[in-house]
Design a protein around this motif. Sequence first.
Motif, short mmCIF file in Angstrom:
data_model
loop_
_atom_site.label_atom_id
_atom_site.label_comp_id
_atom_site.label_asym_id
_atom_site.label_seq_id
_atom_site.Cartn_x
_atom_site.Cartn_y
_atom_site.Cartn_z
N VAL A 31 -13.40 -21.34 24.01
CA VAL A 31 -12.62 -22.51 23.61
C VAL A 31 -11.23 -22.47 24.25
O VAL A 31 -10.74 -23.47 24.80
N ALA A 34 -11.43 -23.24 27.89
CA ALA A 34 -11.71 -24.66 28.11
C ALA A 34 -10.46 -25.50 27.86
O ALA A 34 -10.22 -26.50 28.54
N LEU A 35 -9.65 -25.08 26.88
CA LEU A 35 -8.42 -25.81 26.60
C LEU A 35 -7.48 -25.76 27.80
O LEU A 35 -6.83 -26.76 28.14
N GLY A 37 -8.54 -25.14 30.82
CA GLY A 37 -9.25 -25.67 31.96
C GLY A 37 -9.18 -24.78 33.19
O GLY A 37 -9.29 -25.24 34.32
N ASP A 38 -8.96 -23.48 32.95
CA ASP A 38 -8.77 -22.59 34.09
C ASP A 38 -9.08 -21.15 33.65
O ASP A 38 -8.65 -20.73 32.57
N HIS A 63 -21.00 -16.72 5.69
CA HIS A 63 -22.39 -17.10 5.90
C HIS A 63 -23.20 -16.09 6.71
O HIS A 63 -23.91 -16.44 7.63
N PHE A 81 -31.03 -35.47 18.47
CA PHE A 81 -29.76 -35.94 17.92
C PHE A 81 -29.18 -37.05 18.81
O PHE A 81 -28.73 -38.08 18.31
N LEU A 85 -28.48 -40.79 17.75
CA LEU A 85 -27.13 -41.37 17.81
C LEU A 85 -27.15 -42.72 18.53
O LEU A 85 -26.48 -43.67 18.11
N ARG A 117 -25.20 -22.17 4.53
CA ARG A 117 -24.07 -23.10 4.73
C ARG A 117 -24.06 -23.69 6.13
O ARG A 117 -23.73 -24.86 6.30
N ALA A 118 -24.41 -22.88 7.12
CA ALA A 118 -24.41 -23.40 8.49
C ALA A 118 -25.43 -24.53 8.60
O ALA A 118 -25.15 -25.58 9.17
N SER A 121 -24.28 -27.67 6.74
CA SER A 121 -23.26 -28.38 7.51
C SER A 121 -23.90 -29.15 8.65
O SER A 121 -23.58 -30.31 8.89
N ASN A 125 -23.85 -33.20 8.74
CA ASN A 125 -23.17 -33.84 9.86
C ASN A 125 -24.12 -34.71 10.68
O ASN A 125 -23.78 -35.82 11.08
N THR A 128 -24.95 -38.11 9.10
CA THR A 128 -23.92 -39.12 9.24
C THR A 128 -24.00 -39.83 10.59
O THR A 128 -23.64 -40.99 10.70
N LEU A 129 -24.49 -39.12 11.61
CA LEU A 129 -24.53 -39.73 12.94
C LEU A 129 -25.91 -40.26 13.30
O LEU A 129 -26.13 -40.68 14.43
N LYS B 42 -20.89 -43.90 13.86
CA LYS B 42 -21.85 -43.91 14.98
C LYS B 42 -21.33 -44.57 16.26
O LYS B 42 -21.25 -43.89 17.30
N GLY B 63 -12.28 -27.78 35.66
CA GLY B 63 -11.39 -27.40 34.58
C GLY B 63 -11.22 -28.51 33.57
O GLY B 63 -11.34 -28.30 32.36
N ALA B 66 -14.30 -29.07 31.45
CA ALA B 66 -14.44 -28.12 30.35
C ALA B 66 -13.63 -28.59 29.15
O ALA B 66 -14.11 -28.56 28.01
N THR B 67 -12.41 -29.04 29.41
CA THR B 67 -11.58 -29.54 28.30
C THR B 67 -12.22 -30.77 27.68
O THR B 67 -12.25 -30.93 26.45
N PRO B 80 -18.00 -36.70 11.47
CA PRO B 80 -18.80 -36.82 10.24
C PRO B 80 -18.10 -36.20 9.03
O PRO B 80 -18.23 -36.69 7.91
#
Lengths: 199, 125
Positions: A31, A34-35, A37-38, A63, A81, A85, A117-118, A121, A125, A128-129, B42, B63, B66-67, B80
Amino acid sequence: MTAVQAPGAAPGRRAGAWRRNLPRLAWLLVVWLALWGDVSWANVLSGLLVGAFVLHVSPPVEHGPFRWPAPLPTLTYALRFVRDLVVATAEVARQVLWPVSRLRPAVVEVPLRCRDRALLSLVSNSITLTPGTLTLEVDEAGPRIWVHVLHLEDRSGAAEDVVRHARSLEEHGARALRIDLAQAGGRPGAGRAEREARG
Amino acid sequence: MSAVLDVLAAVLLLSGVGLTLLAGIGLLRFPDALTRMHAQTKPAVLGLLLVLAGAALDTRSAGLSATILLVAVFQLITSPVGAHAIGRAAYRNGDADLSLLVRDDLAGRDPADGPVDGGRGPAGG
Protein backbone atom coordinates in the motif's frame (compact mmCIF):
# COMPACT_ATOMS: atom_id res chain seq x y z
CA MET A 1 -6.60 -21.47 19.05
CA THR A 2 -5.11 -24.87 19.57
CA ALA A 3 -3.14 -24.48 22.78
CA VAL A 4 0.28 -25.41 21.45
CA GLN A 5 2.04 -22.68 23.38
CA ALA A 6 2.31 -23.01 27.12
CA PRO A 7 1.12 -19.92 28.95
CA GLY A 8 4.01 -17.63 29.73
CA ALA A 9 6.10 -18.86 26.81
CA ALA A 10 6.77 -15.32 25.74
CA PRO A 11 9.43 -15.96 23.07
CA GLY A 12 7.22 -18.56 21.35
CA ARG A 13 4.28 -16.23 21.41
CA ARG A 14 6.36 -13.42 19.99
CA ALA A 15 7.53 -15.67 17.15
CA GLY A 16 3.87 -16.57 16.48
CA ALA A 17 2.93 -12.90 16.40
CA TRP A 18 5.72 -12.27 13.91
CA ARG A 19 4.51 -15.07 11.66
CA ARG A 20 0.98 -13.68 11.79
CA ASN A 21 2.06 -10.10 11.23
CA LEU A 22 4.53 -10.68 8.42
CA PRO A 23 1.88 -10.93 5.64
CA ARG A 24 0.17 -7.87 7.11
CA LEU A 25 3.47 -5.98 7.04
CA ALA A 26 3.95 -7.03 3.42
CA TRP A 27 0.45 -5.78 2.56
CA LEU A 28 1.07 -2.43 4.29
CA LEU A 29 4.35 -2.12 2.38
CA VAL A 30 2.52 -2.70 -0.92
CA VAL A 31 0.00 0.00 0.00
CA TRP A 32 2.82 2.39 0.94
CA LEU A 33 4.67 1.79 -2.33
CA ALA A 34 1.45 2.22 -4.31
CA LEU A 35 0.79 5.52 -2.54
CA TRP A 36 4.20 6.80 -3.60
CA GLY A 37 3.85 5.20 -7.01
CA ASP A 38 7.54 4.35 -6.99
CA VAL A 39 9.70 1.47 -5.74
CA SER A 40 12.95 2.80 -4.30
CA TRP A 41 15.14 1.76 -1.37
CA ALA A 42 14.05 4.84 0.57
CA ASN A 43 10.38 3.97 0.00
CA VAL A 44 10.86 0.30 0.94
CA LEU A 45 12.73 1.19 4.15
CA SER A 46 10.32 3.94 5.21
CA GLY A 47 7.40 1.64 4.31
CA LEU A 48 8.74 -1.15 6.52
CA LEU A 49 9.23 1.30 9.39
CA VAL A 50 5.77 2.86 9.02
CA GLY A 51 4.17 -0.58 8.59
CA ALA A 52 5.85 -1.97 11.72
CA PHE A 53 4.74 1.10 13.65
CA VAL A 54 1.14 0.78 12.41
CA LEU A 55 1.04 -2.91 13.36
CA HIS A 56 2.56 -2.11 16.74
CA VAL A 57 -0.01 0.54 17.67
CA SER A 58 -3.09 -1.09 16.11
CA PRO A 59 -5.30 -3.21 18.36
CA PRO A 60 -4.65 -6.97 18.32
CA VAL A 61 -6.23 -8.62 15.32
CA GLU A 62 -9.36 -10.48 16.26
CA HIS A 63 -9.99 -12.71 13.31
CA GLY A 64 -7.53 -15.54 13.58
CA PRO A 65 -4.38 -16.26 11.63
CA PHE A 66 -3.76 -14.70 8.26
CA ARG A 67 -4.50 -17.06 5.40
CA TRP A 68 -4.05 -16.55 1.71
CA PRO A 69 -7.36 -16.73 -0.15
CA ALA A 70 -7.88 -19.58 -2.59
CA PRO A 71 -6.91 -18.25 -6.05
CA LEU A 72 -9.62 -19.71 -8.29
CA PRO A 73 -12.68 -19.03 -6.09
CA THR A 74 -11.30 -15.55 -5.39
CA LEU A 75 -11.06 -14.88 -9.11
CA THR A 76 -14.57 -16.16 -9.83
CA TYR A 77 -15.87 -14.16 -6.85
CA ALA A 78 -14.25 -11.01 -8.24
CA LEU A 79 -15.70 -11.63 -11.72
CA ARG A 80 -19.13 -12.34 -10.29
CA PHE A 81 -18.85 -9.16 -8.20
CA VAL A 82 -17.99 -7.02 -11.23
CA ARG A 83 -20.90 -8.51 -13.20
CA ASP A 84 -23.23 -7.88 -10.23
CA LEU A 85 -21.99 -4.29 -9.90
CA VAL A 86 -22.73 -3.61 -13.57
CA VAL A 87 -26.19 -5.18 -13.34
CA ALA A 88 -26.88 -3.27 -10.11
CA THR A 89 -25.88 0.02 -11.73
CA ALA A 90 -28.09 -0.68 -14.73
CA GLU A 91 -31.02 -1.43 -12.44
CA VAL A 92 -30.60 1.74 -10.41
CA ALA A 93 -30.16 3.70 -13.66
CA ARG A 94 -33.45 2.33 -14.96
CA GLN A 95 -35.24 3.22 -11.73
CA VAL A 96 -33.76 6.72 -11.80
CA LEU A 97 -34.44 7.53 -15.45
CA TRP A 98 -37.63 5.64 -16.21
CA PRO A 99 -39.47 4.86 -12.99
CA VAL A 100 -41.86 2.20 -14.26
CA SER A 101 -43.86 1.72 -11.12
CA ARG A 102 -43.93 2.88 -7.55
CA LEU A 103 -40.90 1.61 -5.66
CA ARG A 104 -41.63 -1.14 -3.16
CA PRO A 105 -38.74 -0.91 -0.69
CA ALA A 106 -38.46 -3.60 1.99
CA VAL A 107 -36.23 -4.77 4.81
CA VAL A 108 -35.53 -8.50 4.69
CA GLU A 109 -33.79 -10.58 7.35
CA VAL A 110 -31.13 -12.95 6.00
CA PRO A 111 -29.88 -15.74 8.28
CA LEU A 112 -26.23 -16.57 7.53
CA ARG A 113 -24.10 -19.52 8.58
CA CYS A 114 -20.66 -18.18 9.40
CA ARG A 115 -19.52 -15.79 12.15
CA ASP A 116 -16.10 -15.20 10.64
CA ARG A 117 -15.61 -11.44 10.66
CA ALA A 118 -13.67 -11.26 7.41
CA LEU A 119 -16.38 -13.24 5.60
CA LEU A 120 -19.19 -11.21 7.21
CA SER A 121 -17.50 -7.98 6.10
CA LEU A 122 -16.98 -9.32 2.59
CA VAL A 123 -20.58 -10.51 2.25
CA SER A 124 -22.17 -7.35 3.70
CA ASN A 125 -20.01 -5.10 1.55
CA SER A 126 -20.73 -7.16 -1.58
CA ILE A 127 -24.47 -7.11 -0.91
CA THR A 128 -24.46 -3.31 -0.85
CA LEU A 129 -22.88 -3.23 -4.30
CA THR A 130 -24.99 -5.96 -5.90
CA PRO A 131 -28.41 -5.61 -7.51
CA GLY A 132 -31.25 -4.19 -5.49
CA THR A 133 -29.87 -4.71 -2.00
CA LEU A 134 -28.08 -2.77 0.75
CA THR A 135 -26.85 -4.07 4.10
CA LEU A 136 -28.69 -2.23 6.87
CA GLU A 137 -27.91 -4.10 10.09
CA VAL A 138 -25.47 -6.82 11.05
CA ASP A 139 -25.91 -9.21 13.95
CA GLU A 140 -22.55 -10.95 14.32
CA ALA A 141 -23.78 -13.30 17.00
CA GLY A 142 -26.70 -14.54 14.89
CA PRO A 143 -25.13 -14.55 12.45
CA ARG A 144 -27.66 -12.70 10.38
CA ILE A 145 -27.98 -9.46 8.47
CA TRP A 146 -30.87 -7.27 7.45
CA VAL A 147 -30.82 -5.96 3.91
CA HIS A 148 -32.76 -3.06 2.46
CA VAL A 149 -34.26 -3.98 -0.91
CA LEU A 150 -34.80 -1.07 -3.31
CA HIS A 151 -37.71 -2.75 -5.06
CA LEU A 152 -39.21 -5.98 -3.75
CA GLU A 153 -41.21 -7.51 -6.56
CA ASP A 154 -44.86 -8.07 -5.87
CA ARG A 155 -44.88 -11.86 -6.09
CA SER A 156 -44.50 -14.72 -3.69
CA GLY A 157 -40.92 -15.84 -3.23
CA ALA A 158 -39.37 -12.43 -3.93
CA ALA A 159 -37.98 -12.12 -0.39
CA GLU A 160 -36.74 -15.71 -0.54
CA ASP A 161 -34.80 -14.82 -3.69
CA VAL A 162 -33.06 -12.02 -1.78
CA VAL A 163 -32.12 -14.48 0.97
CA ARG A 164 -30.91 -17.06 -1.56
CA HIS A 165 -28.75 -14.47 -3.33
CA ALA A 166 -27.07 -13.39 -0.08
CA ARG A 167 -26.46 -16.95 1.03
CA SER A 168 -24.95 -17.93 -2.28
CA LEU A 169 -22.59 -14.95 -1.96
CA GLU A 170 -21.67 -16.25 1.49
CA GLU A 171 -20.96 -19.73 0.09
CA HIS A 172 -18.83 -18.32 -2.70
CA GLY A 173 -16.94 -16.04 -0.30
CA ALA A 174 -16.35 -18.94 2.09
CA ARG A 175 -14.73 -20.93 -0.71
CA ALA A 176 -12.50 -17.95 -1.53
CA LEU A 177 -11.47 -17.47 2.12
CA ARG A 178 -11.07 -21.24 2.69
CA ILE A 179 -13.78 -21.41 5.33
CA ASP A 180 -15.78 -24.58 5.87
CA LEU A 181 -19.40 -23.54 6.25
CA ALA A 182 -20.29 -26.99 7.56
CA GLN A 183 -18.51 -26.03 10.77
CA ALA A 184 -20.96 -23.21 11.46
CA GLY A 185 -19.37 -20.55 13.58
CA GLY A 186 -16.32 -20.08 11.46
CA ARG A 187 -12.67 -20.67 12.05
CA PRO A 188 -11.20 -20.73 15.55
CA GLY A 189 -10.57 -17.38 17.16
CA ALA A 190 -13.52 -15.81 15.41
CA GLY A 191 -16.14 -16.67 18.03
CA ARG A 192 -17.60 -13.90 20.11
CA ALA A 193 -17.26 -15.83 23.38
CA GLU A 194 -13.57 -16.41 22.85
CA ARG A 195 -12.93 -12.76 22.03
CA GLU A 196 -14.66 -11.67 25.20
CA ALA A 197 -12.78 -14.25 27.24
CA ARG A 198 -9.53 -12.83 25.92
CA GLY A 199 -10.83 -9.43 27.00
CA MET B 1 -2.15 2.61 -30.92
CA SER B 2 -1.85 5.69 -28.79
CA ALA B 3 -4.87 7.23 -30.53
CA VAL B 4 -6.93 4.11 -29.78
CA LEU B 5 -5.95 4.29 -26.11
CA ASP B 6 -6.81 7.99 -26.01
CA VAL B 7 -10.28 7.35 -27.43
CA LEU B 8 -10.82 4.44 -25.03
CA ALA B 9 -9.71 6.61 -22.10
CA ALA B 10 -12.11 9.35 -23.16
CA VAL B 11 -14.98 6.88 -23.46
CA LEU B 12 -14.26 5.48 -19.99
CA LEU B 13 -13.97 8.96 -18.45
CA LEU B 14 -17.22 10.13 -20.03
CA SER B 15 -19.20 7.03 -19.04
CA GLY B 16 -17.84 7.30 -15.52
CA VAL B 17 -18.87 10.93 -15.30
CA GLY B 18 -22.29 10.00 -16.74
CA LEU B 19 -22.84 7.37 -14.05
CA THR B 20 -21.80 9.82 -11.34
CA LEU B 21 -24.32 12.32 -12.71
CA LEU B 22 -26.92 9.56 -12.67
CA ALA B 23 -26.12 8.84 -9.03
CA GLY B 24 -26.69 12.52 -8.30
CA ILE B 25 -30.06 12.53 -10.08
CA GLY B 26 -30.96 9.39 -8.14
CA LEU B 27 -30.21 11.16 -4.88
CA LEU B 28 -32.76 13.81 -5.84
CA ARG B 29 -35.42 11.52 -7.21
CA PHE B 30 -35.53 8.67 -4.73
CA PRO B 31 -38.04 9.15 -1.93
CA ASP B 32 -36.08 8.62 1.32
CA ALA B 33 -32.66 8.14 2.91
CA LEU B 34 -32.55 4.36 2.47
CA THR B 35 -33.54 4.29 -1.20
CA ARG B 36 -31.11 7.17 -1.86
CA MET B 37 -28.29 5.05 -0.49
CA HIS B 38 -28.84 2.68 -3.43
CA ALA B 39 -28.13 5.54 -5.84
CA GLN B 40 -25.19 6.66 -3.75
CA THR B 41 -23.47 3.25 -3.84
CA LYS B 42 -23.79 1.27 -7.07
CA PRO B 43 -23.68 3.88 -9.88
CA ALA B 44 -21.33 6.14 -7.90
CA VAL B 45 -18.81 3.34 -7.29
CA LEU B 46 -18.91 2.00 -10.84
CA GLY B 47 -18.69 5.58 -12.12
CA LEU B 48 -15.56 6.26 -10.11
CA LEU B 49 -14.03 2.93 -11.21
CA LEU B 50 -14.58 3.89 -14.86
CA VAL B 51 -13.09 7.37 -14.33
CA LEU B 52 -10.06 5.77 -12.64
CA ALA B 53 -9.65 3.27 -15.48
CA GLY B 54 -9.83 6.14 -17.95
CA ALA B 55 -7.25 8.12 -16.01
CA ALA B 56 -4.91 5.11 -15.88
CA LEU B 57 -5.23 4.61 -19.66
CA ASP B 58 -4.66 8.30 -20.25
CA THR B 59 -1.51 8.66 -18.14
CA ARG B 60 -0.05 5.22 -18.96
CA SER B 61 2.32 5.44 -16.01
CA ALA B 62 2.95 2.37 -13.87
CA GLY B 63 3.48 4.38 -10.69
CA LEU B 64 0.28 6.41 -11.12
CA SER B 65 -1.65 3.27 -12.06
CA ALA B 66 -0.61 1.66 -8.77
CA THR B 67 -1.93 4.66 -6.86
CA ILE B 68 -5.12 4.60 -8.94
CA LEU B 69 -5.59 0.90 -8.18
CA LEU B 70 -5.26 1.72 -4.49
CA VAL B 71 -7.97 4.38 -4.80
CA ALA B 72 -10.24 1.82 -6.48
CA VAL B 73 -9.68 -0.80 -3.78
CA PHE B 74 -10.34 1.63 -0.95
CA GLN B 75 -13.45 2.96 -2.68
CA LEU B 76 -14.78 -0.61 -2.91
CA ILE B 77 -14.08 -1.15 0.78
CA THR B 78 -15.28 2.16 2.21
CA SER B 79 -18.31 3.07 0.08
CA PRO B 80 -20.50 0.17 1.30
CA VAL B 81 -19.36 0.75 4.89
CA GLY B 82 -20.39 4.40 4.63
CA ALA B 83 -23.76 3.48 3.11
CA HIS B 84 -24.25 0.90 5.86
CA ALA B 85 -23.51 3.47 8.57
CA ILE B 86 -25.80 6.11 7.06
CA GLY B 87 -28.61 3.64 6.35
CA ARG B 88 -28.44 2.21 9.84
CA ALA B 89 -28.42 5.63 11.48
CA ALA B 90 -31.32 6.80 9.29
CA TYR B 91 -33.37 3.73 10.17
CA ARG B 92 -32.75 4.02 13.91
CA ASN B 93 -33.28 7.77 14.16
CA GLY B 94 -36.50 7.63 12.19
CA ASP B 95 -35.02 9.72 9.38
CA ALA B 96 -36.01 7.05 6.89
CA ASP B 97 -39.59 6.93 5.64
CA LEU B 98 -40.56 3.54 7.06
CA SER B 99 -44.13 3.88 5.73
CA LEU B 100 -42.70 3.21 2.27
CA LEU B 101 -41.59 -0.29 3.29
CA VAL B 102 -43.79 -3.10 2.00
CA ARG B 103 -42.11 -5.46 4.44
CA ASP B 104 -39.92 -4.73 7.48
CA ASP B 105 -38.19 -7.61 9.25
CA LEU B 106 -36.50 -5.15 11.62
CA ALA B 107 -39.85 -3.82 12.86
CA GLY B 108 -40.55 -4.54 16.48
CA ARG B 109 -36.92 -4.39 17.51
CA ASP B 110 -36.74 -1.90 20.34
CA PRO B 111 -34.08 0.71 19.53
CA ALA B 112 -33.51 0.92 23.30
CA ASP B 113 -32.06 -2.60 23.06
CA GLY B 114 -29.02 -0.94 21.60
CA PRO B 115 -27.04 -1.93 18.57
CA VAL B 116 -27.62 -5.48 17.45
CA ASP B 117 -23.89 -6.07 17.17
CA GLY B 118 -23.26 -5.07 20.76
CA GLY B 119 -21.91 -1.65 19.81
CA ARG B 120 -18.56 -2.81 18.51
CA GLY B 121 -19.24 -1.21 15.18
CA PRO B 122 -18.68 -2.70 11.75
CA ALA B 123 -16.59 -5.85 11.70
CA GLY B 124 -13.00 -5.26 10.68
CA GLY B 125 -11.97 -7.08 7.52
